[in-house]
Design an enzyme around this catalytic site. Sequence first.
Site, PDB file in Angstrom:
ATOM      1  N   LYS A 117      34.174  -8.220  -6.346  1.00  0.00           N
ATOM      2  CA  LYS A 117      34.164  -8.473  -7.790  1.00  0.00           C
ATOM      3  C   LYS A 117      32.962  -9.327  -8.154  1.00  0.00           C
ATOM      4  CE  LYS A 117      39.177  -8.562  -8.645  1.00  0.00           C
ATOM      5  NZ  LYS A 117      39.300  -7.432  -9.577  1.00  0.00           N
ATOM      6  N   ARG A 122      47.883  -1.610  -5.448  1.00  0.00           N
ATOM      7  CA  ARG A 122      48.671  -0.392  -5.234  1.00  0.00           C
ATOM      8  C   ARG A 122      48.843  -0.104  -3.750  1.00  0.00           C
ATOM      9  NH1 ARG A 122      44.548   2.804  -8.934  1.00  0.00           N
ATOM     10  NH2 ARG A 122      44.616   0.710  -9.860  1.00  0.00           N
TER      11      ARG A 122
HETATM   12  N1  BES Z   1      43.849  -7.817  -9.437  1.00  0.00           N
HETATM   13  C1  BES Z   1      43.117  -6.812 -10.095  1.00  0.00           C
HETATM   14  C2  BES Z   1      43.582  -6.561 -11.523  1.00  0.00           C
HETATM   15  C3  BES Z   1      43.401  -7.664 -12.511  1.00  0.00           C
HETATM   16  C4  BES Z   1      42.331  -7.650 -13.387  1.00  0.00           C
HETATM   17  C5  BES Z   1      44.329  -8.660 -12.623  1.00  0.00           C
HETATM   18  C6  BES Z   1      42.192  -8.647 -14.332  1.00  0.00           C
HETATM   19  C7  BES Z   1      44.195  -9.659 -13.565  1.00  0.00           C
HETATM   20  C8  BES Z   1      43.117  -9.655 -14.422  1.00  0.00           C
HETATM   21  C9  BES Z   1      43.233  -5.502  -9.336  1.00  0.00           C
HETATM   22  O1  BES Z   1      43.416  -5.600  -7.971  1.00  0.00           O
HETATM   23  C10 BES Z   1      41.956  -4.750  -9.566  1.00  0.00           C
HETATM   24  O2  BES Z   1      40.928  -5.247  -9.200  1.00  0.00           O
HETATM   25  N2  BES Z   1      42.076  -3.584 -10.176  1.00  0.00           N
HETATM   26  C11 BES Z   1      40.949  -2.774 -10.461  1.00  0.00           C
HETATM   27  C12 BES Z   1      41.321  -1.341 -10.156  1.00  0.00           C
HETATM   28  C13 BES Z   1      40.156  -0.392 -10.203  1.00  0.00           C
HETATM   29  C14 BES Z   1      39.187  -0.691  -9.084  1.00  0.00           C
HETATM   30  C15 BES Z   1      40.702   1.003 -10.082  1.00  0.00           C
HETATM   31  C16 BES Z   1      40.601  -2.945 -11.937  1.00  0.00           C
HETATM   32  O3  BES Z   1      41.523  -3.038 -12.745  1.00  0.00           O
HETATM   33  O4  BES Z   1      39.428  -3.008 -12.267  1.00  0.00           O
HETATM   34 ZN    ZN Z   2      41.586  -5.826  -6.912  1.00  0.00          ZN
END
Ligand code: BES
Ligand code: ZN
Length: 484
Positions: free
Chosen positions: A266, A340
């Site tokens: 990230k 997931r």
């Molecule tokens: N933990 C994150 C989701 C999240 C985002 C939680 C903002 C709280 C605040 C999750 O694991 C994630 O990174 N999801 C990705 C999925 C994508 C790569 C398909 C996302 O939402 O960008």
């Molecule tokens: Zn994530």
Amino acid sequence: MLSIDAGLFTGLNATQDPLVLFAFSDGGIVDARLLPNKLLKALKTRCEEEDFHAKLGETVSLRASDGTVVRPYLIVGLGKRKAFNSETLRRCGGHIYRAAKSRFETLWVSPPAGLAAPLAEGLLLGSYVFLRYKRPDAEPKLKTVRLLARRAPERARFKSAAARATLFCEAVFAARDLVNRGPSDKSPEALARLAEGLAGPRLSVKVIDKKAAEKLGMGSFLSVARGSSAPPYFVHLVYKPKGKARKRVGLAGKGITFDSGGLSLKRPPHMAMMKMDMAGAAAVLAIFKVLPRLGVRAEVHGFTPLAYNMPGCDAIKPGDVVRAMNGKTIEILNTDAEGRLVLADALAYAARQKLDVLMDLATLTGSILIALGDRVTGAMTNDKALLKRVLAVADKTSEPIWEMPLVKDYRKHITSRIADIKNIGKGREGGAIIGGIFLQEFVDGTPWIHFDIAGTAWSDGHSYCPPGGTGTMVRTMLEYLTSL
Ligand code: BES
Ligand code: ZN
Ligand code: ZN
């Protein structure tokens, strides 16, 4: 924790404690007829002087005499009569707490008819502070709030409402505490130990370590933990009620104790709050903390897959294929879609427990935050009637939930060329729904709801929710479980 109690006028009259009164912007002071004329006049004058309009949360204070005792009065605005409901009082509770916390030690409040419970809840929820990393001199002055009852039976009702609200809020606080804790201070092992500490006469806790998880075939869950030197743990909690269980309910909570994104790293602004990525697991653990004391009549199972998602020498790589406990293979194309992956095995494990209801709480996607903002939880289900029931409960607790459809035509977006499914869809389109569709592959037909709490688990702060972890869905789940 702030103590909420109930008392009668005789109790109040024996003190000079401050008293809170409520007022509508279009109706004046509530129960004004119970107050001596002289006092009422003094209150009205003060309201005029202060240009007080009784807007929701607005407060004004004065010292006045009721004929025998001089005490401070705090008048709190309820807003318009038409918009008034139990949530109004919950919010007022937060405002009252803030207005009083550094001025008074004990406070009496006269709750409008039948609304002692949300008022107590608002006062408690608004009183939360996270002190783990602070010196204790930050303690507030206000210690006790007494709900003013007309007669003994009402006092008894207020007392039980306060006791129940206190238990609910103890759970919310436990969830907030865990979410707010620094990520290195809540390793999967630390949380597994904490879960073990919840064990008691009606509550058993099984901790599944890495080796045991390998034996169970949890290849998807285990793959996420590979980038961290801290080992993963999977916790299965079981609460058994006295007598025959009304229902068997499962609660699974995403427990990523820090989500760096893994090799699909990230960017710093997105990583900053990722200690909250275990908010689902925090809620589940917090719920189990109070379940035995609430006399819940259902059998309740908790499942928390706990792991750090880190880049590391052995981290999963985009392109890897893993096998989940139900035999399905998953092509991992983005290591940041790890929630997931851990839930795949948690849900497959849960599906083997023959549950009547399975619900998961997960900070799963940034998409849900874009779609619904930070005050509405997203819900996806394979059982509309079940969701309807939970929505009715959530209406009581005022935790807004909105359904997102599990669109069948989108299933094709997670079809992989080399495995059964892949862990991401098509770009960023319908991201929250894709997450739900992915999870559905693992519930094996169990009546199920997925709650995406990525938006609601963290807050900048509002009336009764200080900034930080919110403890979202804890009250709604407890309300649901106690309704069975
Ligand atoms: N933990 C994150 C989701 C999240 C985002 C939680 C903002 C709280 C605040 C999750 O694991 C994630 O990174 N999801 C990705 C999925 C994508 C790569 C398909 C996302 O939402 O960008
Ligand atoms: Zn994530
Ligand atoms: Zn995550």
